[in-house]
Design a protein around this motif. Sequence first.
Motif, short mmCIF file in Angstrom:
data_model
loop_
_atom_site.label_atom_id
_atom_site.label_comp_id
_atom_site.label_asym_id
_atom_site.label_seq_id
_atom_site.Cartn_x
_atom_site.Cartn_y
_atom_site.Cartn_z
N ILE A 175 30.39 29.17 36.31
CA ILE A 175 29.46 28.10 36.01
C ILE A 175 28.29 28.60 35.17
O ILE A 175 27.83 27.94 34.24
N SER A 176 27.81 29.81 35.46
CA SER A 176 26.65 30.34 34.76
C SER A 176 26.95 30.66 33.29
O SER A 176 26.04 30.79 32.49
N ARG A 177 28.22 30.79 32.93
CA ARG A 177 28.56 31.10 31.55
C ARG A 177 28.49 29.87 30.65
O ARG A 177 28.61 29.98 29.44
N THR A 178 28.31 28.72 31.21
CA THR A 178 28.24 27.49 30.41
C THR A 178 26.80 27.15 30.11
O THR A 178 25.87 27.63 30.74
N THR A 179 26.59 26.30 29.13
CA THR A 179 25.26 25.75 28.89
C THR A 179 25.09 24.52 29.77
O THR A 179 26.06 23.97 30.31
N ASN A 180 23.86 24.07 29.93
CA ASN A 180 23.61 22.87 30.72
C ASN A 180 24.43 21.69 30.22
O ASN A 180 25.07 20.98 30.99
N ASP A 181 24.38 21.43 28.91
CA ASP A 181 25.06 20.27 28.36
C ASP A 181 26.56 20.31 28.64
O ASP A 181 27.16 19.33 29.07
N GLU A 182 27.18 21.46 28.37
CA GLU A 182 28.62 21.60 28.57
C GLU A 182 28.97 21.42 30.04
O GLU A 182 29.92 20.71 30.40
N LEU A 183 28.21 22.09 30.91
CA LEU A 183 28.49 22.03 32.33
C LEU A 183 28.34 20.62 32.87
O LEU A 183 29.21 20.12 33.59
N LEU A 184 27.25 19.95 32.53
CA LEU A 184 26.99 18.63 33.08
C LEU A 184 27.96 17.58 32.57
O LEU A 184 28.32 16.66 33.30
N ARG A 185 28.41 17.75 31.34
CA ARG A 185 29.45 16.84 30.83
C ARG A 185 30.73 17.00 31.63
O ARG A 185 31.41 16.01 31.95
N CYS A 186 31.07 18.23 31.97
CA CYS A 186 32.28 18.47 32.76
C CYS A 186 32.12 17.97 34.19
O CYS A 186 33.05 17.40 34.76
N ILE A 187 30.96 18.18 34.78
CA ILE A 187 30.71 17.72 36.14
C ILE A 187 30.85 16.20 36.22
O ILE A 187 31.35 15.66 37.22
N ALA A 188 30.44 15.50 35.17
CA ALA A 188 30.53 14.04 35.16
C ALA A 188 31.97 13.56 35.27
O ALA A 188 32.23 12.43 35.71
N ASP A 189 32.92 14.40 34.87
CA ASP A 189 34.33 14.01 34.90
C ASP A 189 35.01 14.33 36.23
O ASP A 189 36.18 14.02 36.42
N LEU A 190 34.28 14.97 37.15
CA LEU A 190 34.85 15.25 38.47
C LEU A 190 34.80 14.00 39.34
O LEU A 190 34.04 13.08 39.09
N GLY A 191 35.61 14.01 40.40
CA GLY A 191 35.52 12.95 41.39
C GLY A 191 34.21 13.04 42.14
O GLY A 191 33.51 14.07 42.10
N ASP A 192 33.83 11.98 42.85
CA ASP A 192 32.52 11.92 43.50
C ASP A 192 32.28 13.10 44.43
O ASP A 192 31.24 13.76 44.39
N ASP A 193 33.23 13.39 45.32
CA ASP A 193 33.04 14.46 46.30
C ASP A 193 32.99 15.83 45.64
O ASP A 193 32.16 16.67 45.99
N GLN A 194 33.87 16.06 44.67
CA GLN A 194 33.86 17.35 43.97
C GLN A 194 32.56 17.51 43.20
O GLN A 194 31.97 18.60 43.18
N ARG A 195 32.11 16.44 42.55
CA ARG A 195 30.88 16.51 41.78
C ARG A 195 29.70 16.85 42.69
O ARG A 195 28.89 17.73 42.37
N GLU A 196 29.61 16.19 43.83
CA GLU A 196 28.48 16.46 44.72
C GLU A 196 28.55 17.88 45.29
O GLU A 196 27.53 18.56 45.42
N CYS A 197 29.74 18.35 45.59
CA CYS A 197 29.91 19.71 46.10
C CYS A 197 29.41 20.73 45.08
O CYS A 197 28.67 21.66 45.43
N ILE A 198 29.77 20.55 43.82
CA ILE A 198 29.34 21.48 42.78
C ILE A 198 27.82 21.42 42.59
O ILE A 198 27.16 22.46 42.44
N ILE A 199 27.26 20.23 42.61
CA ILE A 199 25.81 20.08 42.46
C ILE A 199 25.08 20.81 43.58
O ILE A 199 24.13 21.57 43.35
N LEU A 200 25.52 20.56 44.81
CA LEU A 200 24.85 21.17 45.97
C LEU A 200 25.02 22.68 46.00
O LEU A 200 24.07 23.42 46.25
N ARG A 201 26.24 23.15 45.75
CA ARG A 201 26.52 24.58 45.89
C ARG A 201 25.96 25.41 44.73
O ARG A 201 25.34 26.45 44.95
N PHE A 202 26.17 24.96 43.50
CA PHE A 202 25.92 25.83 42.36
C PHE A 202 24.74 25.42 41.49
O PHE A 202 24.27 26.24 40.70
N ILE A 203 24.26 24.20 41.61
CA ILE A 203 23.07 23.80 40.87
C ILE A 203 21.87 23.79 41.81
O ILE A 203 20.83 24.36 41.51
N GLN A 204 22.02 23.18 42.98
CA GLN A 204 20.95 23.23 43.98
C GLN A 204 20.90 24.58 44.69
O GLN A 204 19.86 24.98 45.17
#
Length: 213
Positions: free
Chosen positions: A146-175
Amino acid sequence: MSMPIAVAAGSAPGALGKAKQQATQADSTVAENWELVRAAQRGDTAAFATLYNRHVDSVFRYVLLRVGDRHLAEDVTSETFLRALRRITSISYQGRDVGAWFTTIARNIVFDHVKSSRFRLEIVTDEVAEPGTGPGTAPGPEQQVISRTTNDELLRCIADLGDDQRECIILRFIQGYSVSETAAIMQRNEGAVKALQHRAVRRLAKLLPRSIR
């Protein structure tokens, strides 16, 4: 996609020492936060103000990533701390930082909003901190991806995840929350969170631009 897991020769002792220092500092911060909670429970308004200052940016970032609208995120963040103030006497230490409690309140308010209105996630890329800058542990293989991506690239990809996967990634690796804290916020067991995280990272790996895999 292969994930780098090896530590360069000669760098392991320094990396381990740094991780240990970070863990000690995190434990100290958690203890300080709970001292502030106990002071706030005794009616110390300055203690709650300090808690607010320490956690408002993290809560706002989480809400902004969930709702995609700054004005709504500001409203939800304000409501989060109003509810927290009303309920401050009801909480006690349960092995995790009080920040997870604030995030849980915010999550419930977001869910109320989703249920009461037509809702579409729009990722907002500014005002979002660099991935992995939260209170969590030292970076592991998944964090490195995750750290190898830029914010824009990462967040665009996160937007394409399902709700639960998206929230898991936000909580674990962004928060930066731990597995146990993420499990408590998402109201799941730790095994379920680990499985969800694994699936989400695999999905992200497929969504990321080929040049940074």
